[in-house]
Motif scaffolding. Structure first.
Motif, PDB file in Angstrom:
ATOM      1  N   LYS A 233       0.909  -1.120  -0.146  1.00  0.00           N
ATOM      2  CA  LYS A 233       0.216   0.075   0.242  1.00  0.00           C
ATOM      3  C   LYS A 233       0.765   1.204  -0.023  1.00  0.00           C
ATOM      4  N   TYR A 234       1.991   1.057   0.571  1.00  0.00           N
ATOM      5  CA  TYR A 234       2.919   2.374   0.879  1.00  0.00           C
ATOM      6  C   TYR A 234       4.263   2.135   0.338  1.00  0.00           C
ATOM      7  N   PRO A 235       4.539   2.037  -0.962  1.00  0.00           N
ATOM      8  CA  PRO A 235       5.900   1.312  -1.432  1.00  0.00           C
ATOM      9  C   PRO A 235       6.932   2.496  -0.854  1.00  0.00           C
ATOM     10  N   ALA A 236       8.074   1.751  -0.596  1.00  0.00           N
ATOM     11  CA  ALA A 236       9.174   2.585  -0.325  1.00  0.00           C
ATOM     12  C   ALA A 236       9.764   3.180  -1.478  1.00  0.00           C
ATOM     13  N   LYS A 237      10.213   4.403  -1.111  1.00  0.00           N
ATOM     14  CA  LYS A 237      10.825   5.220  -2.096  1.00  0.00           C
ATOM     15  C   LYS A 237      12.107   4.775  -2.589  1.00  0.00           C
ATOM     16  N   SER A 238      12.341   4.660  -3.876  1.00  0.00           N
ATOM     17  CA  SER A 238      13.414   4.032  -4.674  1.00  0.00           C
ATOM     18  C   SER A 238      14.096   5.330  -4.610  1.00  0.00           C
ATOM     19  N   ILE A 239      15.595   5.095  -4.255  1.00  0.00           N
ATOM     20  CA  ILE A 239      16.732   6.253  -4.279  1.00  0.00           C
ATOM     21  C   ILE A 239      17.569   6.453  -5.401  1.00  0.00           C
TER      22      ILE A 239
END
Ligand code: MG
Length: 100
Positions: free
Chosen positions: A94-100
């Motif tokens: 639901k809340y995907p991690a931000k890709s850096i």
């Protein structure tokens, strides 16, 4: 976690309160009341003021929340570790991690 569940169950059974396990609605209600007691520790204070003034009380209420959560999970015959891990997986979708 299993040992903690057994410790809570022993505490409850030693007092003849094991009937609580059948009352899921009341366990949920009690969990919420304890969460409210935790929140009350912060009423009219900043977080820092509350923790400075009443750290022990806050930790007591937090423990009460966990105790009812453990009882609730036990009453539903589920592993807390399993349901928390499964929910974290749902939350990650639901809340995907931000890709850096
Ligand atoms: Mg309490």
């Amino acid at each position: 976690m299993e040992q903690l569940k057994q410790t809570v169950r022993q505490f409850v059974e030693a007092r003849g309160w094991e009937g609580q396990y059948a009352l899921k609605k009341d366990l949920a209600l009690s969990l919420t009341l304890e969460a409210s007691e935790l929140l009350e520790c912060f009423q009219w204070k900043t977080s820092e003021e509350a923790v400075t003034a009443n750290r022990a009380g806050i930790l007591d209420e937090l423990a009460d929340v966990f105790i009812y959560a453990i009882q609730m999970a036990d009453s539903m015959d589920v592993s807390i570790e399993t349901i928390v891990k499964e929910k974290l997986i749902k939350n990650a979708r639901k809340y995907p991690a931000k890709s850096i």
